[in-house]
Write a protein that holds these residues in place. Sequence first.
Motif, short mmCIF file in Angstrom:
data_model
loop_
_atom_site.label_atom_id
_atom_site.label_comp_id
_atom_site.label_asym_id
_atom_site.label_seq_id
_atom_site.Cartn_x
_atom_site.Cartn_y
_atom_site.Cartn_z
N ILE A 115 5.76 1.37 4.26
CA ILE A 115 7.18 1.78 4.27
C ILE A 115 7.85 1.30 5.56
O ILE A 115 7.24 1.32 6.63
N GLU A 116 9.10 0.89 5.44
CA GLU A 116 9.86 0.33 6.57
C GLU A 116 10.00 1.33 7.70
O GLU A 116 9.97 0.95 8.86
N ASP A 117 10.21 2.64 7.38
CA ASP A 117 10.47 3.61 8.46
C ASP A 117 9.20 4.31 8.95
O ASP A 117 9.26 5.43 9.47
N TRP A 155 7.48 0.27 12.70
CA TRP A 155 8.32 0.39 13.89
C TRP A 155 7.60 -0.25 15.08
O TRP A 155 8.19 -1.03 15.84
N CYS A 156 6.29 0.06 15.23
CA CYS A 156 5.53 -0.50 16.35
C CYS A 156 5.42 -2.02 16.23
O CYS A 156 5.49 -2.74 17.23
N THR A 191 7.75 13.61 1.96
CA THR A 191 7.30 13.73 3.36
C THR A 191 8.42 13.38 4.33
O THR A 191 8.19 13.26 5.53
N GLY A 192 9.62 13.16 3.81
CA GLY A 192 10.77 12.94 4.69
C GLY A 192 11.07 11.47 4.97
O GLY A 192 11.95 11.17 5.79
N ALA A 193 10.33 10.55 4.34
CA ALA A 193 10.62 9.12 4.55
C ALA A 193 11.94 8.76 3.86
O ALA A 193 12.33 9.39 2.88
N LYS A 194 12.59 7.73 4.40
CA LYS A 194 13.85 7.29 3.80
C LYS A 194 13.63 6.04 2.95
O LYS A 194 14.54 5.57 2.25
N THR A 195 12.43 5.47 3.04
CA THR A 195 12.12 4.29 2.24
C THR A 195 10.86 4.58 1.41
O THR A 195 10.14 5.54 1.69
N PRO A 238 4.94 -3.16 -1.86
CA PRO A 238 3.69 -3.92 -1.81
C PRO A 238 3.86 -5.28 -1.12
O PRO A 238 2.89 -5.85 -0.64
N ASN A 239 5.11 -5.77 -1.04
CA ASN A 239 5.34 -7.10 -0.43
C ASN A 239 5.86 -7.02 0.99
O ASN A 239 6.36 -8.00 1.53
N ILE A 240 5.73 -5.85 1.60
CA ILE A 240 6.22 -5.70 2.98
C ILE A 240 5.40 -6.62 3.89
O ILE A 240 4.22 -6.89 3.63
#
Length: 242
Positions: A74-76, A81-82, A113-117, A121-123
Motif C-alpha cells: 500500500i502507498e501509505d 514512505w521509507c 486498519t485506517g489505511a487510505k489506500t 500487486p503492481n506497486i
Amino acid sequence: MSSTLQRLLSHITFGVMYPSLNLYESMNIPVISTTRPLQFYRKTLFNNLPEETLAKELQAQTIIDIGCGLTPFIEDSMYQWCQRQGIDFYAVDPKVKNGFKFGTFDRIKSYATGAKTTPNPNIGGLDKTIASYANDLPLENQSVDIVISCWLIFSWLRSDAILKEVFKEFDRVLKPGGSIRIFPTPDLEQLNRKFPGLATQLESDGYEIKQKFFMTGNLASVPPSFATFFVKPTDITIPGEQ
Ligand SMILES: C[S@@+](CC[C@H](N)C(=O)[O-])C[C@H]1O[C@@H](n2cnc3c(N)ncnc32)[C@H](O)[C@@H]1O
C-alpha cells in the motif's frame, strides 16, 4: 487512566484474543495477512513523531518490519514512505515473494486498519522485501538499528519456546543500543508470567524493557494493550573478555 485499569483492559484484550486465535489455528487456517498505514506505526512505535522529524531520525538507520503482511503493497505504508525518503527499511514475511492474491477482503482489511489506500500487486519499490521467517533472518550480525513488528509477536506467535528463538535472532541482528518495538503486547507482568523462558533470556541478555499503553476507537487495529520497547544494552561483554 491508572496503571491498574490499563493492565485490566489489556488482560481483557488478550483474554479474548488468545482463545480466538487458538480456535482459528485449530481449524488449520493460515495466519491472516493484513496491512497498516505509516500513521499506525508512527503512533504506536515511534512516539507519534511528526513525519518530518521521524524521517530525520531514521535517516541513517536500518529498520526491519517482521511479519509485514501486505504492508509493502500500500502507498501509505511505512515501508513505501521509507523507500521514498531513502530510509533503509526492510519488510520480512514468509509470504511476501510468492504473491499475495488481493481481493475484496484485502481491501476491506486495509480500510479497517485506517489505511487510505488498498494493496496494489503492481506497486514498485519491493526490492527490500524479504521472504523469511522471524527466527531465520538473512541479515548480518549487528546490522540493524530497529526491529519492529505489529500483530505477530505475542499475538500469532505466542509459544515461549518459539519466542525465545525469535528474540535470539533479533538479538543477533541488532546493533548494541538497538531496539525491538512490538505492538500489541500484554502488560509486563503478564508477559513475564506467560513467557518465563523469554523473560529470563531477556534479563540475562541485559535488555531494558519499557511499555506504553494505547486505547483508541479502532478496537480491531488498536485494542487496549501495550506497545513494548526492548532496548539492547550498549556495553556488551564478549565471551572470554572482561
Ligand atoms: C496479522 S499479519 C500482520 C501484518 C502487519 N504487520 C500488520 O500489522 O498489519 C501477520 C503476518 O505475519 C506473517 N508471519 C506468520 N508467521 C511468521 C513468522 N514466523 N515470521 C515472520 N512472519 C510471519 C504472516 O504471513 C502474516 O502476513
